[in-house]
Scaffold this motif. Sequence first.
Motif, PDB file in Angstrom:
ATOM      1  N   TRP A  83       0.884  -0.803  -0.308  1.00 40.07           N
ATOM      2  CA  TRP A  83      -0.176  -0.095  -0.095  1.00 40.07           C
ATOM      3  C   TRP A  83       0.614   1.259   0.022  1.00 40.07           C
ATOM      4  N   ASN A  84       0.098   2.166  -0.334  1.00 37.69           N
ATOM      5  CA  ASN A  84       1.081   3.713  -0.138  1.00 37.69           C
ATOM      6  C   ASN A  84       2.187   3.511  -1.204  1.00 37.69           C
ATOM      7  N   GLU A  85       1.730   3.009  -2.496  1.00 34.15           N
ATOM      8  CA  GLU A  85       2.673   2.272  -3.361  1.00 34.15           C
ATOM      9  C   GLU A  85       3.755   2.048  -2.676  1.00 34.15           C
ATOM     10  N   GLN A  86       4.501   1.237  -2.098  1.00 30.80           N
ATOM     11  CA  GLN A  86       5.565   0.430  -1.346  1.00 30.80           C
ATOM     12  C   GLN A  86       5.285  -0.796  -0.602  1.00 30.80           C
ATOM     13  N   THR A  87       5.583  -1.882  -1.077  1.00 31.85           N
ATOM     14  CA  THR A  87       5.993  -2.879  -0.255  1.00 31.85           C
ATOM     15  C   THR A  87       6.472  -2.934   1.425  1.00 31.85           C
ATOM     16  N   TYR A 138      -1.311  -9.693  16.209  1.00 29.97           N
ATOM     17  CA  TYR A 138      -1.799  -8.938  15.645  1.00 29.97           C
ATOM     18  C   TYR A 138      -1.613  -8.261  14.191  1.00 29.97           C
ATOM     19  N   HIS A 139      -0.404  -7.717  13.661  1.00 28.89           N
ATOM     20  CA  HIS A 139       0.319  -7.340  12.532  1.00 28.89           C
ATOM     21  C   HIS A 139       0.060  -8.447  11.616  1.00 28.89           C
ATOM     22  N   ARG A 140       0.340  -9.626  12.041  1.00 30.37           N
ATOM     23  CA  ARG A 140       0.181 -10.294  10.779  1.00 30.37           C
ATOM     24  C   ARG A 140      -0.860 -10.510  10.420  1.00 30.37           C
ATOM     25  N   ARG A 141      -1.898 -10.854  11.456  1.00 33.95           N
ATOM     26  CA  ARG A 141      -3.399 -10.476  10.758  1.00 33.95           C
ATOM     27  C   ARG A 141      -3.844  -9.415   9.723  1.00 33.95           C
ATOM     28  N   ASN A 142      -3.059  -8.387  10.039  1.00 34.81           N
ATOM     29  CA  ASN A 142      -3.924  -7.496   9.195  1.00 34.81           C
ATOM     30  C   ASN A 142      -2.893  -7.129   7.544  1.00 34.81           C
ATOM     31  N   LEU A 143      -1.898  -7.490   8.114  1.00 37.57           N
ATOM     32  CA  LEU A 143      -0.937  -7.434   6.548  1.00 37.57           C
ATOM     33  C   LEU A 143      -1.702  -8.544   6.324  1.00 37.57           C
ATOM     34  N   ALA A 144      -2.212  -9.611   6.386  1.00 40.99           N
ATOM     35  CA  ALA A 144      -2.661 -11.188   5.705  1.00 40.99           C
ATOM     36  C   ALA A 144      -3.754 -10.312   4.995  1.00 40.99           C
ATOM     37  N   LEU A 145      -4.885  -9.701   5.721  1.00 41.29           N
ATOM     38  CA  LEU A 145      -5.876  -9.617   4.953  1.00 41.29           C
ATOM     39  C   LEU A 145      -5.586  -8.549   4.229  1.00 41.29           C
ATOM     40  N   MET A 146      -4.869  -7.388   4.081  1.00 40.38           N
ATOM     41  CA  MET A 146      -4.319  -6.018   2.961  1.00 40.38           C
ATOM     42  C   MET A 146      -4.006  -6.742   2.296  1.00 40.38           C
ATOM     43  N   THR A 147      -3.432  -7.498   2.278  1.00 39.20           N
ATOM     44  CA  THR A 147      -2.669  -9.016   0.866  1.00 39.20           C
ATOM     45  C   THR A 147      -4.111  -9.147  -0.078  1.00 39.20           C
ATOM     46  N   THR A 201     -10.001  -1.207  -1.227  1.00 34.14           N
ATOM     47  CA  THR A 201      -8.622   0.203  -0.578  1.00 34.14           C
ATOM     48  C   THR A 201      -7.357  -0.440  -0.781  1.00 34.14           C
ATOM     49  N   PHE A 202      -6.854  -1.443  -0.287  1.00 34.25           N
ATOM     50  CA  PHE A 202      -5.187  -2.116  -0.913  1.00 34.25           C
ATOM     51  C   PHE A 202      -5.596  -3.043  -2.217  1.00 34.25           C
ATOM     52  N   TRP A 211      -1.978   9.080   6.214  1.00 32.79           N
ATOM     53  CA  TRP A 211      -2.920   8.451   4.966  1.00 32.79           C
ATOM     54  C   TRP A 211      -4.076   7.256   5.724  1.00 32.79           C
ATOM     55  N   LEU A 212      -4.255   7.062   7.029  1.00 32.12           N
ATOM     56  CA  LEU A 212      -5.163   7.521   7.922  1.00 32.12           C
ATOM     57  C   LEU A 212      -6.726   8.098   7.393  1.00 32.12           C
ATOM     58  N   LEU A 213      -5.783   9.433   7.456  1.00 31.22           N
ATOM     59  CA  LEU A 213      -6.764  10.794   7.517  1.00 31.22           C
ATOM     60  C   LEU A 213      -7.304  10.633   5.661  1.00 31.22           C
ATOM     61  N   GLU A 214      -6.144  10.507   5.418  1.00 31.31           N
ATOM     62  CA  GLU A 214      -6.330  10.739   3.659  1.00 31.31           C
ATOM     63  C   GLU A 214      -7.259   9.986   3.029  1.00 31.31           C
ATOM     64  N   HIS A 215      -7.956   8.271   3.811  1.00 30.95           N
ATOM     65  CA  HIS A 215      -8.412   7.845   3.351  1.00 30.95           C
ATOM     66  C   HIS A 215      -9.820   7.803   4.232  1.00 30.95           C
ATOM     67  N   GLN A 216      -9.778   8.764   5.024  1.00 33.92           N
ATOM     68  CA  GLN A 216     -11.100   9.025   5.796  1.00 33.92           C
ATOM     69  C   GLN A 216     -11.276   7.966   6.907  1.00 33.92           C
ATOM     70  N   MET A 217     -10.336   7.040   7.392  1.00 35.76           N
ATOM     71  CA  MET A 217     -10.628   6.298   8.548  1.00 35.76           C
ATOM     72  C   MET A 217      -9.811   6.440  10.476  1.00 35.76           C
ATOM     73  N   TYR A 218      -9.325   7.883   9.784  1.00 36.89           N
ATOM     74  CA  TYR A 218      -8.199   8.008  11.041  1.00 36.89           C
ATOM     75  C   TYR A 218      -9.701   8.496  12.571  1.00 36.89           C
ATOM     76  N   THR A 219      -8.930   7.720  12.772  1.00 35.99           N
ATOM     77  CA  THR A 219      -9.563   8.331  14.859  1.00 35.99           C
ATOM     78  C   THR A 219      -9.049   8.985  15.785  1.00 35.99           C
ATOM     79  N   SER A 220      -9.061   9.347  16.575  1.00 38.12           N
ATOM     80  CA  SER A 220      -7.822  10.080  17.625  1.00 38.12           C
ATOM     81  C   SER A 220      -7.797   8.934  18.778  1.00 38.12           C
ATOM     82  N   GLU A 221      -8.893   8.398  19.101  1.00 37.32           N
ATOM     83  CA  GLU A 221      -8.891   7.585  19.802  1.00 37.32           C
ATOM     84  C   GLU A 221      -8.293   6.162  19.952  1.00 37.32           C
TER      85      GLU A 221
END
Length: 282
Positions: free
Chosen positions: A96-100, A163-172, A232-233, A272-282
């Motif tokens: 994402w973000n034009e790189q691996t 946690y990160h592994r599960r997220n990255l796998a889904l993004m792929t 998104t990805f 990046w999250l703000l650009e994709h309207q996913m940013y939350t400050s909580e």
Amino acid sequence: MSGSEGDLNTWLLVASSWLWTPLSQGQALVCSITALEQCIAQVPKHVAHKVPNTLSQAQQALGGRGALVYPFDDASIEGLVLLSESAIPTQVSAYWNEQTYSLPLKQQYELTLWHELGHIEIGKLQPQQAPWSAYQHEWLADVYLVWRLALERRDEALAWQQYHRRNLALMTDVAAMSHWSSPILWQLFQRYTWSELGEFSDFQSLFNDFYPHCHQYSKDELAEYASLVGRTFGRGRTFSLPNYMFWRRPALGQYLQPTLSTMMGERVANDWLLEHQMYTSE
């Protein structure tokens, strides 16, 4: 089991290619396919027909995966875990973000084993209504893995690695939604400190305390997340739809933020999250 005992068991498995490991109500047999025949010889004859007996059968059952579990309803053996060490991943990557971005996976051998043992333990927990869904089985197995890490005073970073592994796998690949435990693990990390997780002496106690308060997503909701992640990805996207699934974006951003910050740095991740309207400050 203490951390030193866990390290010893891992060493014994590497050295002998099979071992018996204790569970809450019995024991499970862990087999490496590198010594399958010797390991299967330890299985009681009355259940041996339920597991692969040859290397070709084991490889076919694994289907390229690093591990597979066979639960048993038997007093002498609670289950068998089949491991293919060469197929256990050593890193996970996403684009994402034009790189691996790549994340090296540490101690994956033991974490994979604990996840599979979690499946056996979960089979003993009685759901209040229908049997566990395949998705519930996966995230509960990851909760078990995280609890084992905390119980044995391991580095909390290994829990976040899962946690990160599960997220990255889904993004792929959105097919990894079947194992996307990150929303549940996020709730687990919000509810307990690392030391508090380690104070639960058995998994049943953690389950009883956490499960009633855990928000779970329906199949339709997960399908919406999968669609948003794919949009998104996915590399095949041709145009931006910033308002697509706008009602899911804040929660998805919340679950992805720890992973994005780890991979990109907090400032860039938040931009990046703000650009994709996913940013939350909580």
